[in-house]
Design an enzyme around this catalytic site. Sequence first.
Site, PDB file in Angstrom:
ATOM      1  N   ASP A 146     -16.065 -62.134  -0.476  1.00 36.47           N
ATOM      2  CA  ASP A 146     -15.727 -60.779  -0.948  1.00 36.47           C
ATOM      3  C   ASP A 146     -15.655 -59.860   0.266  1.00 36.47           C
ATOM      4  O   ASP A 146     -16.042 -60.245   1.382  1.00 36.47           O
ATOM      5  CB  ASP A 146     -16.805 -60.278  -1.927  1.00 36.47           C
ATOM      6  CG  ASP A 146     -16.489 -58.899  -2.494  1.00 36.47           C
ATOM      7  OD1 ASP A 146     -15.300 -58.604  -2.739  1.00 36.47           O
ATOM      8  OD2 ASP A 146     -17.420 -58.090  -2.692  1.00 36.47           O
ATOM      9  N   SER A 147     -15.188 -58.638   0.036  1.00 35.42           N
ATOM     10  CA  SER A 147     -15.176 -57.664   1.125  1.00 35.42           C
ATOM     11  C   SER A 147     -16.591 -57.198   1.455  1.00 35.42           C
ATOM     12  O   SER A 147     -16.850 -56.687   2.536  1.00 35.42           O
ATOM     13  CB  SER A 147     -14.329 -56.456   0.713  1.00 35.42           C
ATOM     14  OG  SER A 147     -14.827 -55.927  -0.503  1.00 35.42           O
ATOM     15  N   CYS A 169     -13.436 -61.466  -5.410  1.00 40.51           N
ATOM     16  CA  CYS A 169     -12.954 -60.114  -5.148  1.00 40.51           C
ATOM     17  C   CYS A 169     -11.617 -59.976  -5.869  1.00 40.51           C
ATOM     18  O   CYS A 169     -10.671 -60.712  -5.562  1.00 40.51           O
ATOM     19  CB  CYS A 169     -12.781 -59.928  -3.638  1.00 40.51           C
ATOM     20  SG  CYS A 169     -12.048 -58.365  -3.165  1.00 40.51           S
ATOM     21  N   GLU A 192     -22.335 -50.561  -1.352  1.00 41.23           N
ATOM     22  CA  GLU A 192     -22.518 -51.014   0.033  1.00 41.23           C
ATOM     23  C   GLU A 192     -23.679 -50.299   0.729  1.00 41.23           C
ATOM     24  O   GLU A 192     -24.282 -50.835   1.643  1.00 41.23           O
ATOM     25  CB  GLU A 192     -21.219 -50.829   0.833  1.00 41.23           C
ATOM     26  CG  GLU A 192     -20.122 -51.803   0.439  1.00 41.23           C
ATOM     27  CD  GLU A 192     -20.511 -53.271   0.599  1.00 41.23           C
ATOM     28  OE1 GLU A 192     -21.073 -53.639   1.638  1.00 41.23           O
ATOM     29  OE2 GLU A 192     -20.239 -54.047  -0.338  1.00 41.23           O
ATOM     30  N   CYS A 216     -13.602 -54.941 -10.681  1.00 38.42           N
ATOM     31  CA  CYS A 216     -13.957 -55.003  -9.266  1.00 38.42           C
ATOM     32  C   CYS A 216     -15.355 -55.595  -9.242  1.00 38.42           C
ATOM     33  O   CYS A 216     -16.221 -55.177 -10.021  1.00 38.42           O
ATOM     34  CB  CYS A 216     -13.958 -53.604  -8.655  1.00 38.42           C
ATOM     35  SG  CYS A 216     -14.736 -53.534  -7.019  1.00 38.42           S
ATOM     36  N   HIS A 251     -17.808 -55.285  -7.402  1.00 40.58           N
ATOM     37  CA  HIS A 251     -18.928 -54.388  -7.093  1.00 40.58           C
ATOM     38  C   HIS A 251     -19.449 -53.663  -8.347  1.00 40.58           C
ATOM     39  O   HIS A 251     -20.591 -53.208  -8.368  1.00 40.58           O
ATOM     40  CB  HIS A 251     -18.504 -53.319  -6.075  1.00 40.58           C
ATOM     41  CG  HIS A 251     -18.433 -53.797  -4.665  1.00 40.58           C
ATOM     42  ND1 HIS A 251     -17.414 -54.599  -4.194  1.00 40.58           N
ATOM     43  CD2 HIS A 251     -19.261 -53.584  -3.616  1.00 40.58           C
ATOM     44  CE1 HIS A 251     -17.620 -54.846  -2.908  1.00 40.58           C
ATOM     45  NE2 HIS A 251     -18.731 -54.241  -2.534  1.00 40.58           N
TER      46      HIS A 251
HETATM   47  N1  DGL Z   1     -15.138 -56.170  -4.558  1.00 42.74           N
HETATM   48  C1  DGL Z   1     -13.758 -55.953  -4.476  1.00 42.74           C
HETATM   49  C2  DGL Z   1     -13.029 -56.217  -5.785  1.00 42.74           C
HETATM   50  O1  DGL Z   1     -13.489 -57.005  -6.583  1.00 42.74           O
HETATM   51  C3  DGL Z   1     -13.212 -54.737  -3.794  1.00 42.74           C
HETATM   52  C4  DGL Z   1     -14.058 -53.766  -3.074  1.00 42.74           C
HETATM   53  C5  DGL Z   1     -13.327 -53.120  -1.906  1.00 42.74           C
HETATM   54  O2  DGL Z   1     -12.599 -52.124  -2.083  1.00 42.74           O
HETATM   55  O3  DGL Z   1     -13.481 -53.668  -0.792  1.00 42.74           O
HETATM   56  O4  DGL Z   1     -11.974 -55.716  -6.020  1.00 42.74           O
END
Ligand code: DGL
Length: 259
Positions: free
Chosen positions: A7-8, A70, A150, A182, A184
């Site tokens: 993931d990011s 992600c 984050e 997302c 997160h």
């Molecule tokens: N966790 C990521 C997702 O599922 C994106 C978060 C980011 O913008 O880096 O889309």
Amino acid sequence: MNIAVFDSGIGGMTVLQQIRKLMPNEDFLYYADTAHIPYGEKPKNELKTYIFEAVDFLVAHDIKALVVACNTATSAAIEDLRKNYSIPIIGIEPAVKPAVIESEPEKKKVLVMATRLTLKEEKYHRLVERIDKHDIVNPLPMPKLVEFAEAFDFNPDDIVPYLQKQLQPFDLNQYGTVVLGCTHFPIFKDIIEQQFPKETHVIDGSLGTAQNLKRTLEALHQTGGGNGKITFFKSGVTVKDEETLALYEQLLEKLNAIL
Ligand code: DGL
């Protein structure tokens, strides 16, 4: 051999936790591309470079499958990744289909929370076109939730005012299902649920992704061989700092209770 989860940032841990519950006899490499977060606010082509860099690193580390945990990376690059690597690659996309199936008969709407890039991408638009025949699906970008996560800021005093501001234009009583598109966002699932009427169902794709991975590895007779060990990386660097590792463990425990 390991299962790689990518993931990011820390969002993919929502998927990692579901996988660990479902497949306790596996070892994992968790890769957070923190040098390039937020993915959701960047152009697709730039992201592809970062994603390929991360995946090149992971495939050099003895992995049997890659989970792109992600939604943004999946929408930007999953087809290209599958063309370029021969290991099984599992992606995640907003759970629009189950949401429409449950809300349409009740004459309710669906709210899809995701990053700006996911909601802009062709993959998402094709998905909605295929499934949303009665125009009940509405998108809502929530970039700041990624920032809060984050920063390990889970404090409702910070999160709730942002949610209220974003949700202000919507009549929340009309929504039967909220899709957390997302990885997160499930970190804030309980706080998000509290903003909606009791009957509104908040869903995400983490369990479906874990089940998909399990089916894939079972079909290949490649399950087992580990004991739940996780090695964490931040943009190609092994995380050794005890404080950070303790925060990750706490987050996984919190997610275990929420998901
Ligand atoms: N966790 C990521 C997702 O599922 C994106 C978060 C980011 O913008 O880096 O889309």
